[in-house]
Design an enzyme around this catalytic site. Structure first.
Site, mmCIF file in Angstrom:
data_model
loop_
_atom_site.group_PDB
_atom_site.id
_atom_site.type_symbol
_atom_site.label_atom_id
_atom_site.label_comp_id
_atom_site.label_asym_id
_atom_site.label_seq_id
_atom_site.Cartn_x
_atom_site.Cartn_y
_atom_site.Cartn_z
ATOM 1 N N CYS A 97 -64.698 11.173 0.439
ATOM 2 C CA CYS A 97 -64.016 10.158 -0.354
ATOM 3 C C CYS A 97 -64.709 9.953 -1.682
ATOM 4 O O CYS A 97 -65.288 8.890 -1.936
ATOM 5 C CB CYS A 97 -63.938 8.871 0.450
ATOM 6 S SG CYS A 97 -62.836 9.095 1.831
ATOM 7 N N GLU A 98 -64.698 10.982 -2.495
ATOM 8 C CA GLU A 98 -65.335 10.912 -3.803
ATOM 9 C C GLU A 98 -64.742 11.982 -4.686
ATOM 10 O O GLU A 98 -64.641 13.137 -4.265
ATOM 11 C CB GLU A 98 -66.837 11.196 -3.646
ATOM 12 C CG GLU A 98 -67.662 10.018 -4.002
ATOM 13 C CD GLU A 98 -69.140 10.278 -4.019
ATOM 14 O OE1 GLU A 98 -69.791 9.889 -3.046
ATOM 15 O OE2 GLU A 98 -69.627 10.860 -5.007
ATOM 16 N N GLY A 124 -89.962 29.190 -6.383
ATOM 17 C CA GLY A 124 -89.020 29.000 -7.485
ATOM 18 C C GLY A 124 -88.289 30.247 -7.926
ATOM 19 O O GLY A 124 -87.595 30.225 -8.953
ATOM 20 N N TYR A 176 -76.670 19.419 -9.076
ATOM 21 C CA TYR A 176 -77.237 20.295 -10.118
ATOM 22 C C TYR A 176 -76.169 21.042 -10.924
ATOM 23 O O TYR A 176 -76.512 21.907 -11.726
ATOM 24 C CB TYR A 176 -78.162 21.359 -9.492
ATOM 25 C CG TYR A 176 -79.065 20.854 -8.393
ATOM 26 C CD1 TYR A 176 -80.056 19.912 -8.655
ATOM 27 C CD2 TYR A 176 -78.934 21.335 -7.093
ATOM 28 C CE1 TYR A 176 -80.876 19.450 -7.637
ATOM 29 C CE2 TYR A 176 -79.753 20.883 -6.077
ATOM 30 C CZ TYR A 176 -80.717 19.933 -6.353
ATOM 31 O OH TYR A 176 -81.517 19.479 -5.348
ATOM 32 N N PRO A 222 -91.966 31.436 -1.736
ATOM 33 C CA PRO A 222 -90.516 31.491 -1.956
ATOM 34 C C PRO A 222 -89.738 30.825 -0.823
ATOM 35 O O PRO A 222 -90.106 30.954 0.347
ATOM 36 C CB PRO A 222 -90.229 32.997 -1.957
ATOM 37 C CG PRO A 222 -91.284 33.567 -1.058
ATOM 38 C CD PRO A 222 -92.508 32.711 -1.249
ATOM 39 N N GLY A 223 -88.703 30.084 -1.172
ATOM 40 C CA GLY A 223 -87.814 29.515 -0.162
ATOM 41 C C GLY A 223 -86.433 30.116 -0.329
ATOM 42 O O GLY A 223 -85.965 30.936 0.463
ATOM 43 N N ARG A 224 -85.801 29.738 -1.433
ATOM 44 C CA ARG A 224 -84.432 30.145 -1.726
ATOM 45 C C ARG A 224 -84.230 31.661 -1.667
ATOM 46 O O ARG A 224 -83.256 32.145 -1.105
ATOM 47 C CB ARG A 224 -84.102 29.654 -3.146
ATOM 48 C CG ARG A 224 -82.694 29.883 -3.602
ATOM 49 C CD ARG A 224 -82.599 29.617 -5.120
ATOM 50 N NE ARG A 224 -83.302 28.441 -5.553
ATOM 51 C CZ ARG A 224 -82.754 27.228 -5.641
ATOM 52 N NH1 ARG A 224 -81.491 27.053 -5.376
ATOM 53 N NH2 ARG A 224 -83.482 26.189 -6.029
ATOM 54 N N ARG A 282 -75.117 20.479 -3.637
ATOM 55 C CA ARG A 282 -75.718 21.132 -4.806
ATOM 56 C C ARG A 282 -74.816 21.134 -6.045
ATOM 57 O O ARG A 282 -75.314 20.915 -7.155
ATOM 58 C CB ARG A 282 -76.178 22.565 -4.459
ATOM 59 C CG ARG A 282 -77.166 22.582 -3.274
ATOM 60 C CD ARG A 282 -77.826 23.924 -3.069
ATOM 61 N NE ARG A 282 -78.696 24.235 -4.160
ATOM 62 C CZ ARG A 282 -78.424 25.134 -5.091
ATOM 63 N NH1 ARG A 282 -77.318 25.834 -5.047
ATOM 64 N NH2 ARG A 282 -79.275 25.339 -6.069
ATOM 65 N N TYR A 312 -81.026 25.277 0.987
ATOM 66 C CA TYR A 312 -80.751 23.942 0.462
ATOM 67 C C TYR A 312 -79.301 23.516 0.685
ATOM 68 O O TYR A 312 -78.753 22.742 -0.101
ATOM 69 C CB TYR A 312 -81.124 23.851 -1.032
ATOM 70 C CG TYR A 312 -82.576 24.206 -1.291
ATOM 71 C CD1 TYR A 312 -83.604 23.388 -0.834
ATOM 72 C CD2 TYR A 312 -82.920 25.378 -1.963
ATOM 73 C CE1 TYR A 312 -84.934 23.720 -1.058
ATOM 74 C CE2 TYR A 312 -84.241 25.727 -2.187
ATOM 75 C CZ TYR A 312 -85.240 24.892 -1.731
ATOM 76 O OH TYR A 312 -86.558 25.221 -1.951
HETATM 77 N N1 LLP Z 1 -93.271 25.426 -3.168
HETATM 78 C C1 LLP Z 1 -93.153 24.124 -3.494
HETATM 79 C C2 LLP Z 1 -94.351 23.299 -3.634
HETATM 80 C C3 LLP Z 1 -91.885 23.570 -3.695
HETATM 81 O O1 LLP Z 1 -91.776 22.283 -4.023
HETATM 82 C C4 LLP Z 1 -90.733 24.369 -3.539
HETATM 83 C C5 LLP Z 1 -89.405 23.818 -3.726
HETATM 84 C C6 LLP Z 1 -90.902 25.717 -3.178
HETATM 85 C C7 LLP Z 1 -92.197 26.214 -3.016
HETATM 86 C C8 LLP Z 1 -89.759 26.660 -2.960
HETATM 87 O O2 LLP Z 1 -88.955 26.790 -4.075
HETATM 88 P P1 LLP Z 1 -87.780 27.900 -4.058
HETATM 89 O O3 LLP Z 1 -88.456 29.255 -3.989
HETATM 90 O O4 LLP Z 1 -86.939 27.637 -2.869
HETATM 91 O O5 LLP Z 1 -87.042 27.651 -5.331
HETATM 92 N N2 LLP Z 1 -82.867 21.335 -3.672
HETATM 93 C C9 LLP Z 1 -83.023 22.192 -4.831
HETATM 94 C C10 LLP Z 1 -84.338 22.935 -4.810
HETATM 95 C C11 LLP Z 1 -85.533 22.027 -4.698
HETATM 96 C C12 LLP Z 1 -86.821 22.806 -4.555
HETATM 97 C C13 LLP Z 1 -87.934 21.913 -4.173
HETATM 98 N N3 LLP Z 1 -89.187 22.582 -4.015
HETATM 99 C C14 LLP Z 1 -81.841 23.155 -4.906
HETATM 100 O O6 LLP Z 1 -80.951 23.073 -4.066
HETATM 101 O O7 LLP Z 1 -81.766 23.951 -5.814
#
Ligand code: LLP
Length: 454
Positions: free
Chosen positions: A381-382, A269, A354, A312-314, A350, A411
């Site tokens: 088309c939106e 997150g 959001y 971390p992902g994002r 996104r 994402y």
């Molecule tokens: N761990 C778990 C259990 C999660 O559900 C997630 C993200 C992460 C880690 C990684 O979160 P990050 O560090 O990437 O924020 N589609 C949305 C984000 C959805 C995140 C879902 N879970 C967007 O585009 O902002």
């Protein structure tokens, strides 16, 4: 995802000053970004115009060194923790190799992500499987491939998993706990409180009840607790609250069951800036303060400090990616200028989901020095198919121009769709002046190939 309006570029700047020259502007582009000639932008030593010529548009450009550097930043900030990259942000085989080589683990949430990772050579023991509703296929794949941890997210999963493991087997599990901490950049991505679908609540006792049941299953080995507060969090404080709540629960479990859990997973997150001037989570501060809070909370509870896990992902891949589009049409109507590009909500849902705001810029030529507000829209088309509302662009922007959108690595492709049968864009990697294709464009043949009945 913050609502404060920060102009993407200064509205009075001369054309050549629109390079990524200020620190704020640089913060949303990969560190390798340069302006080899006025208006041109190069990432990883490759001009974005060259990428557009070679691979077509829309196209994603991923800076390999930026991804790797971000992995190293995490390893350096959290030297004693396991850092798991959240695959849902973006996954392909090259990414899996980079994550492996940089020493991170992987967080997956489906059999698909898991199977891709393991078949690409990622060690299964460094993978954690999540999911609020894991299918029988997800669980069977996880057990067949020998996944390191399965994070239990609902009471019914306990018996299902224990049965699938079988009497002689052993599977390490964690429990996803809802700590009751509100955080996250948008209501759709907040997961730390009881009013959403993920996890087992501390407040109503479901978490404690589930843990007692897991302890009764000899084939399930509980290694620790997990929580994920939400996404796009830019403050350290919610994580500290989560640490206190989680250690509070660990302390109760210790008293009740004599349980000492060796791991604590605080999820991901970690927030990033999408536009110049927006805040990002300070990873060094996060690591230092979480470590201090965890040490002192465990000392007060008389517990050993568990091994920390972060996911971390994002923040690993988001700022490493750039999306490049061609302008197809420019329309002035109702007092607004609409700049329509050859992608949109099928490659980036996104903004629609959001309300996220991006800072696209013209690339390939300097453009007029006069900037005017424009709304960059997609080709779908939106009416809600908006890429970036009210952004300053040169007032001579025209069909055939290229627009680049920074912070497009997370994402975007992973949430892309086949809406209007446009086909999902390719992903290219840039590194040391070379570009290569990682994921090819989705073709009509790909789409037609699935259409098997009449
Ligand atoms: N761990 C778990 C259990 C999660 O559900 C997630 C993200 C992460 C880690 C990684 O979160 P990050 O560090 O990437 O924020 N589609 C949305 C984000 C959805 C995140 C879902 N879970 C967007 O585009 O902002």
């Amino acid at each position: 995802m913050t609502t404060a309006h920060v102009p993407a570029v200064p509205t009075t700047a001369p054309a050549t000053a629109r390079a990524v020259s200020t620190a704020a502007e640089r913060s949303v582009w990969p560190a390798s970004t340069t302006e080899p000639r006025p208006g041109e932008l190069a990432v990883g030593g490759v001009a974005l115009t060259e990428i557009a010529d070679r691979f077509g548009t829309p196209v994603y450009v991923l800076d390999e060194h930026e991804v790797r550097d971000r992995c190293r930043t995490y390893r350096d900030a959290f030297p004693d923790a396991d850092v798991l990259y959240a695959a849902k942000a973006f996954l392909c085989r090259a990414m899996i190799h980079w994550i492996d080589e940089e020493g991170l683990g992987l967080d997956v949430c489906s059999a698909g992500e898991l199977e891709l990772a393991v078949t690409a050579g990622f060690p299964p023991e460094r993978i954690v499987l999540h999911g609020n509703a894991k299918s029988p296929h997800d669980l069977a794949t996880a057990l067949r491939l020998g996944v390191g941890r399965i994070v239990i997210d609902s009471p019914s999963e306990i018996a299902r998993l224990a049965a699938a493991v079988g009497p002689g087997g052993r599977q390490r599990v964690m429990v996803r706990v809802v700590p009751g901490v509100a955080a996250g950049g948008h209501e759709k991505i907040r997961t730390g409180t009881d009013d959403q679908k993920f996890g087992l609540s501390i407040a109503d006792g479901y978490a404690q009840h589930a843990i007692a049941r897991i302890l009764d299953q000899p084939q399930l080995v509980l290694t620790g607790l997990h929580c994920h507060l939400g996404s796009q969090i830019t403050e350290v404080k919610p994580y500290l609250s989560a640490v206190r709540r989680m250690v509070g629960l660990m302390s109760r479990l210790h008293r009740q069951h004599g349980l000492v859990l060796p791991e604590l997973d605080l999820g991901g997150g970690h927030g990033i800036a999408y536009r110049p001037g927006e805040p990002a989570l300070d990873l060094t501060a996060l690591a230092r303060r979480v470590r201090a809070e965890l040490t002192s909370a465990c000392a007060s509870a008389g517990l050993p400090v568990p091994r920390l896990i972060v996911e971390p992902g994002r923040a690993v891949v988001g700022p490493a990616g750039v999306a490049v589009y061609h302008v197809l049409a420019v329309k002035r109507t109702g007092g607004r200028t609409f700049v329509a590009v050859d992608g949109g909500m099928s490659d980036n849902p996104r903004p629609a989901l959001y309300g996220v705001r991006y800072a696209p810029r013209l690339v390939g030529r300097p453009g007029s020095a006069t900037l005017a507000p424009a709304t960059v829209v997609g080709r779908h088309c939106e009416a809600g198919d908006v890429v970036a509302a009210d952004v300053p662009l040169p007032d001579d922007v025209r069909p055939g121009d290229l627009l680049a959108v920074p912070v497009a690595g997370a994402y975007h492709l992973s949430m892309a769709s086949a809406y209007n049968m446009v086909g999902r864009p390719p992903v290219t990697a840039v590194r040391d002046g070379r570009a290569r294709l990682l994921v090819r464009r989705e073709s009509l043949d790909d789409l037609r190939g699935r259409d098997v009945g009449l």
